[in-house]
Design an enzyme around this catalytic site. Structure first.
Site, short mmCIF file in Angstrom:
data_model
loop_
_atom_site.label_atom_id
_atom_site.label_comp_id
_atom_site.label_asym_id
_atom_site.label_seq_id
_atom_site.Cartn_x
_atom_site.Cartn_y
_atom_site.Cartn_z
N ASN A 4 -60.06 -28.46 -74.38
CA ASN A 4 -59.50 -28.81 -75.67
C ASN A 4 -60.38 -29.92 -76.23
O ASN A 4 -60.23 -31.08 -75.87
CB ASN A 4 -58.05 -29.26 -75.53
CG ASN A 4 -57.39 -29.58 -76.86
OD1 ASN A 4 -58.05 -29.64 -77.90
ND2 ASN A 4 -56.09 -29.80 -76.84
N ARG A 69 -59.26 -24.05 -76.78
CA ARG A 69 -58.27 -24.17 -77.84
C ARG A 69 -59.01 -24.29 -79.17
O ARG A 69 -59.88 -25.14 -79.34
CB ARG A 69 -57.41 -25.40 -77.63
CG ARG A 69 -56.35 -25.56 -78.74
CD ARG A 69 -55.95 -26.99 -78.92
NE ARG A 69 -54.96 -27.13 -79.99
CZ ARG A 69 -54.74 -28.27 -80.64
NH1 ARG A 69 -55.44 -29.34 -80.35
NH2 ARG A 69 -53.84 -28.32 -81.59
N HIS A 158 -49.30 -24.81 -83.61
CA HIS A 158 -48.58 -24.93 -82.32
C HIS A 158 -48.23 -23.55 -81.76
O HIS A 158 -47.32 -23.41 -80.95
CB HIS A 158 -47.29 -25.75 -82.47
CG HIS A 158 -47.48 -27.18 -82.78
ND1 HIS A 158 -46.63 -27.89 -83.60
CD2 HIS A 158 -48.44 -28.08 -82.40
CE1 HIS A 158 -47.04 -29.13 -83.71
NE2 HIS A 158 -48.14 -29.27 -83.00
N ARG A 219 -47.10 -37.83 -90.00
CA ARG A 219 -47.18 -36.90 -91.13
C ARG A 219 -45.83 -36.80 -91.84
O ARG A 219 -44.77 -36.80 -91.21
CB ARG A 219 -47.61 -35.51 -90.66
CG ARG A 219 -48.97 -35.46 -90.01
CD ARG A 219 -49.30 -34.06 -89.54
NE ARG A 219 -50.30 -34.10 -88.49
CZ ARG A 219 -50.38 -33.24 -87.48
NH1 ARG A 219 -49.50 -32.25 -87.39
NH2 ARG A 219 -51.32 -33.35 -86.57
N GLU A 362 -49.23 -25.47 -72.81
CA GLU A 362 -50.23 -24.80 -73.63
C GLU A 362 -51.48 -24.45 -72.84
O GLU A 362 -52.11 -23.41 -73.07
CB GLU A 362 -50.59 -25.67 -74.83
CG GLU A 362 -49.41 -25.87 -75.79
CD GLU A 362 -49.67 -26.94 -76.83
OE1 GLU A 362 -50.10 -26.58 -77.93
OE2 GLU A 362 -49.44 -28.13 -76.53
#
Length: 387
Positions: A4, A69, A158, A219, A362
């Protein structure tokens, strides 16, 4: 190996796919910064050296494949995809849709391919799980010619987490994914909700970018688009300043001065009104999406919490579901208060809707997709895969 690659970091895990055990994991930070390594190539060489010290190594003949990823796959990449020069060029073309993420992902891919050109390397996209969303849900109500020209639509993110968690939740219920309608709530520093009907995503909260939807750590999530124009015209703010405000200085941080839900909780306990407001706004947005996705699905069999906040904050789970007995949702306060590392049900026995906490993984999801594709299993490619 799962990589990642971020703009200034590389996370990695090495997994043994016969039993899904983790052989090694780590993080190289401050790439290109003072005191850190020079670039991603140096970072991966450092990873290889660390692994070699454990008897493993990036150059090990036992290494079967590398999974990467990649944040944005657009409409082209809707399944795990073997990386070729053409695929890499396609990912580069999507940089305008994810300017903060895809370039770093691309750098990691290029360096890994240089280090191990003999290995199958696979891109697993955050957006792919949401590619099944119908047009009525993914199209924004703006001029269609403009939307199509600039690829403006809901993509969702996601996806790797939502895919893993929705399948694990169905298993927890003793059912096949095709039998279960779920609302999956991935609540970390970034947060998103997904409506999953029979294992297939039909709606999600994030949009063209990861900014839309739930309140997050930094956010804003949903807001009137005219806020941007107002800040430009009245506040004299530039586009870049507003972008920074909404992505990095909003959410819990903007409301309470802290983006960690644990800190929010500590401040609430001390009577901090800003922290309480931040919590209330966060939970209110969650409830709006739970209600909306209940309407989208028609029948909800499970509500599933995952990621850092979702897995660890009993207070968020309780507040988000309070008063939803009319929807068939009854939380067991004792089960909800228990902390555990394994997936578990936290709903009461008389709850028509199961409520579950399922830790996300993940990296394992990426590893499974990568290994399956590298082994040439046609079913792993699925419709829409390239390469």
């Amino acid at each position: 190996m799962v990589l990642n690659s971020g703009s200034s970091s590389v996370k990695y895990q090495l997994l043994e796919m016969t039993d899904h055990s983790r052989l090694a994991s780590g993080l190289v930070e401050r790439i290109g910064e003072e005191g850190g390594v020079a670039d991603h190539a140096a970072a991966l060489r450092q990873v290889s050296a660390e692994l070699r010290g454990q008897g493993l190594g990036l150059d090990s003949p036992e290494l079967a494949a590398v999974g990467h990823r990649v944040v944005h796959g657009g409409t082209r990449f809707t399944a795990p995809t073997l990386i070729t020069d053409d695929v890499l060029a396609g990912i580069e073309q999507l940089v305008p849709l994810a300017p903060l993420h895809n370039p770093a992902n691309i750098t990691g891919i290029k360096v890994a391919r240089e280090l191990r050109p003999d290995l199958p390397q696979v891109a697993v996209f955050d957006t792919a799980f949401h590619a099944t969303i119908p047009e009525s849900a993914h199209r924004y109500a703006i001029d269609t010619a403009i939307a199509d020209r600039f690829a403006v639509r809901r993509y969702g993110f996601h996806g790797t987490s939502h895919a893993y968690v929705s399948r694990a939740a169905a298993k927890l219920l003793g059912k096949e994914p095709a039998e279960v309608n779920q609302i999956v709530l991935h609540l970390g520093n970034g947060a998103s909700a997904a409506a999953v009907r029979g294992g297939v995503c039909v709606d999600t909260s994030m949009g063209l970018t990861p900014l839309e939807g739930l309140v997050m750590g930094t956010r804003s999530g949903d807001l009137d688009p005219a806020v941007v124009f107002h800040l430009q015209r009245v506040g004299g703010m530039s586009t870049d300043e507003i972008d920074t405000l909404l992505n990095k200085k909003s959410g819990l941080l903007g409301l309470a001065g802290a983006n960690d839900m644990r800190e929010i909780g500590r401040r609430m306990a001390d009577g901090d009104e800003r922290a309480q407001l931040a919590f209330d706004v966060y939970v209110h947005r969650l409830r709006r999406y739970i209600g909306a996705f209940t309407a989208v699905l028609g029948r909800v069999d499970a509500i599933v919490f995952t990621a850092g906040v979702g897995e660890n904050s009993a207070a968020v789970r309780a507040a988000a579901l309070a008063g939803l007995e009319g929807f068939g949702v009854v939380l067991d306060p004792v089960r909800n208060a228990v902390r555990a590392s394994a997936g578990r049900l936290i709903s009461a026995e008389n709850s028509r809707v199961a409520v579950a906490v399922v830790p996300t993984d993940e990296e394992l999801e990426i590893a499974r997709d990568t290994y399956a594709l590298a082994q040439g299993r046609a079913d792993a490619r699925g419709p829409g895969a390239a390469g």
